[in-house]
Scaffold this motif. Structure first.
Motif, short mmCIF file in Angstrom:
data_model
loop_
_atom_site.label_atom_id
_atom_site.label_comp_id
_atom_site.label_asym_id
_atom_site.label_seq_id
_atom_site.Cartn_x
_atom_site.Cartn_y
_atom_site.Cartn_z
N GLY A 140 0.80 -1.23 0.00
CA GLY A 140 0.00 0.00 0.00
C GLY A 140 0.82 1.26 0.00
O GLY A 140 0.49 2.22 -0.71
N ILE A 141 1.92 1.29 0.76
CA ILE A 141 2.70 2.52 0.93
C ILE A 141 3.97 2.52 0.07
O ILE A 141 4.24 3.48 -0.65
CB ILE A 141 3.07 2.73 2.42
N ILE A 142 4.75 1.45 0.15
CA ILE A 142 6.04 1.41 -0.56
C ILE A 142 5.84 1.26 -2.06
O ILE A 142 6.44 1.99 -2.86
CB ILE A 142 6.93 0.27 -0.02
N LEU A 143 5.01 0.30 -2.47
CA LEU A 143 4.80 0.04 -3.91
C LEU A 143 3.66 0.87 -4.51
O LEU A 143 3.33 0.72 -5.69
CB LEU A 143 4.53 -1.45 -4.14
N ASP A 144 3.02 1.71 -3.70
CA ASP A 144 1.98 2.62 -4.17
C ASP A 144 0.77 1.92 -4.79
O ASP A 144 0.17 2.43 -5.75
CB ASP A 144 2.56 3.61 -5.20
N TYR A 145 0.40 0.76 -4.25
CA TYR A 145 -0.85 0.13 -4.67
C TYR A 145 -2.03 0.70 -3.88
O TYR A 145 -3.17 0.25 -4.04
CB TYR A 145 -0.79 -1.39 -4.50
N ASP A 146 -1.73 1.65 -3.01
CA ASP A 146 -2.73 2.40 -2.25
C ASP A 146 -3.66 1.46 -1.46
O ASP A 146 -3.22 0.48 -0.89
CB ASP A 146 -3.52 3.32 -3.18
N GLY A 147 -4.97 1.80 -1.46
CA GLY A 147 -5.91 1.05 -0.64
C GLY A 147 -5.98 -0.42 -0.98
O GLY A 147 -6.07 -1.27 -0.08
N GLN A 148 -5.91 -0.73 -2.26
CA GLN A 148 -5.96 -2.14 -2.65
C GLN A 148 -4.77 -2.91 -2.09
O GLN A 148 -4.90 -4.07 -1.70
CB GLN A 148 -6.01 -2.27 -4.18
N GLY A 149 -3.61 -2.28 -2.06
CA GLY A 149 -2.42 -2.92 -1.50
C GLY A 149 -2.59 -3.20 -0.02
O GLY A 149 -2.22 -4.27 0.47
N ILE A 150 -3.17 -2.22 0.70
CA ILE A 150 -3.42 -2.41 2.13
C ILE A 150 -4.37 -3.58 2.35
O ILE A 150 -4.15 -4.44 3.20
CB ILE A 150 -4.01 -1.12 2.74
N TRP A 151 -5.41 -3.64 1.54
CA TRP A 151 -6.40 -4.71 1.71
C TRP A 151 -5.88 -6.07 1.25
O TRP A 151 -6.34 -7.10 1.74
CB TRP A 151 -7.70 -4.33 0.99
N MET A 152 -4.93 -6.09 0.33
CA MET A 152 -4.31 -7.36 -0.04
C MET A 152 -3.56 -7.96 1.15
O MET A 152 -3.54 -9.17 1.35
CB MET A 152 -3.34 -7.16 -1.22
N GLY A 153 -2.96 -7.08 1.96
CA GLY A 153 -2.30 -7.54 3.18
C GLY A 153 -3.30 -8.13 4.16
O GLY A 153 -3.04 -9.15 4.80
N LEU A 154 -4.47 -7.46 4.29
CA LEU A 154 -5.53 -7.99 5.16
C LEU A 154 -5.99 -9.37 4.66
O LEU A 154 -6.18 -10.30 5.46
CB LEU A 154 -6.73 -7.04 5.19
N LEU A 155 -6.18 -9.48 3.35
CA LEU A 155 -6.60 -10.75 2.75
C LEU A 155 -5.59 -11.85 3.05
O LEU A 155 -5.97 -12.96 3.45
CB LEU A 155 -6.77 -10.58 1.23
#
Length: 445
Positions: free
Chosen positions: A406-421
């Motif tokens: 979400g933060i480093i690779l700039d996938y934003d919200g989707q990146g954060i939620w991929m971590g949750l998944l």
């Protein structure tokens, strides 16, 4: 076993689970109403309630986690027909939960300085502190209510807590209207009015639940003469309750971290994140209801010493959970573009929220199953290894991936939620493997 051996348990499972689901959803709907009412006062007032509730929700999750220890112990003793032990667990559980409520109240007062380190506007903090102070006192009656609720849940009497919760929530909404806006001669207290509404409603929940339970002859006997307090039972409650509190803390703090990370991305990302979280919380309540059902029914069969029946009933709950979660996943994916419009008219926020709902659709299955597997393990009174699983899955895997994508690779919200998944999926797999391992041990005994 044939499929019908599992499906014939669906009715019994739902009879236990639906009052829990309804009660939890009622809490969410009242929180939604609170936000709408306070939101009409302005952005600062709404932000203050959200900020205050961040710490309150973490404290609440810890307290509820401790009280969850009561249910499997009651379910096991009840299955053995040991009335005195059930009564002793109940009374000692109320004592532990009351002390816990007092400690959480004090902890919330001591945690006030944390608000100044969250980079929030001064006007928001000024409004949040008195709100949090008032709601902090409600932790005491809420923990007492929670202990009585978990006792009645352990006896499979789940409908009474739902009724008490609905009554209290209706009172909460009425008091909010009167005290936030100062209607019908009541003082206009604004944000503090919402806090007083919550406090009064939570105090009311206790006598209402006691009244409903003592109307039943078979339950009234548990409320006569206070049992002598047992050090051994208190130790067992703490032994089961502390790691359960840790489990809830690890998961709640992960989603809190997701909110903070979304805030780093900007206001629109944070708003979209809140929409997706709120929708996911609604469906998660179904998993919570089935999780408690798993704790109760697995605990009953453990007490009866019938491992074959335990396996069959547990599988029926797992299957029912999977059916619900697949349905929710299809609903989220199919209506991802429409659902966010219920919350907001900002097309950019809606677009971001729609992308998050794609990920949320996938984690419906893993999120629902992991909490139900956790409920089954709680029924087996296995809590320490599941706590370790929660920590590893959420904080050693989920959060780092959320931050990196979400933060480093700039996938934003989707990146954060991929971590949750990923975190929820790892938790689900490891919880199931733990359950299978324990069942094999019981079969060898």
């Amino acid at each position: 076993m044939a499929l019908q051996d599992y499906t014939r348990e669906f009715g019994r499972n739902l009879n236990i689970a639906y009052p829990i689901m309804a009660g939890q959803i009622a809490h969410l709907l009242v929180a939604f109403a609170d936000n709408v009412m306070v939101g009409k006062l302005g952005d600062a007032q709404l932000a203050a309630v959200s900020l205050g509730n961040t710490l309150i929700f973490i404290a609440l999750s810890i307290g509820i986690g401790f009280s969850f220890a009561i249910t499997p112990l009651v379910a096991e003793a009840d299955a053995k027909g040991n009335f005195q032990k059930v009564k002793s667990i109940f009374h000692n559980g109320v004592l532990v939960s009351t002390i816990n409520g007092v400690l959480l109240c004090i902890l919330l007062f001591l945690s006030e300085p944390i608000l100044f380190f969250l980079d929030q506007p001064d006007e928001v903090i000024v409004l949040a502190i008195p709100y949090m102070r008032i709601v902090a006192f409600s932790m005491i009656p809420l923990m007492i209510f929670q202990s009585i609720k978990q006792f009645s849940d352990g006896l499979s009497k789940t409908v009474f807590a739902m009724q008490a919760t609905i009554v209290a929530n209706i009172v909460n909404i009425i008091l909010n209207y009167l005290l936030i806006y100062g209607e019908f001669g009541f003082p206009r207290l604004e944000v503090e009015g919402a806090a007083y509404g919550t406090l009064v409603a939570r105090i009311l929940m206790v006598p209402v639940l006691i009244f409903l339970l003592t109307r039943k002859v078979e339950l009234k006997k548990y409320f006569t003469l206070i049992e002598s307090f047992s050090v051994s039972i208190i130790k067992k409650l703490l032994h089961l309750g502390f790691p359960t509190a840790l489990q809830m803390f690890f998961e709640v703090s992960l989603f809190t971290a997701a909110i903070i990370l979304s805030g780093v991305l900007g206001t629109k990302n944070q708003a979209a994140n809140q929409i997706a979280l709120n929708l996911s919380a609604m469906t998660f309540m179904v998993g919570v209801g089935l999780s408690v059902t798993a704790t109760i029914r697995v605990g009953n069969q453990l007490g009866a010493g019938n491992i074959t029946e335990l396996k069959r009933i547990a599988r029926s709950i797992f299957l029912l959970t999977l059916i619900f979660d697949v349905f929710f996943a299809l609903m989220f994916y199919s209506f991802r573009a429409q659902l966010p419009w219920v919350y907001i008219d900002d097309i950019e926020v809606v677009k971001i929220a729609s992308s998050l709902l794609v990920v949320a659709a996938f984690f419906q299955v893993s999120d629902g199953l992991q909490v139900v597997f956790l409920g089954a393990l709680r029924g087996l009174q296995d809590v320490w290894i599941p706590s370790l699983i929660c920590f590893v899955a959420y904080w050693l895997i989920g959060f780092p991936v959320s931050y990196y994508l979400g933060i480093i690779l700039d996938y934003d919200g989707q990146g954060i939620w991929m971590g949750l998944l990923l975190g929820l999926s790892v938790s689900s797999i490891l919880m199931y493997l733990r359950y299978r391992y324990l069942i094999k041990l019981y079969e060898l005994e």
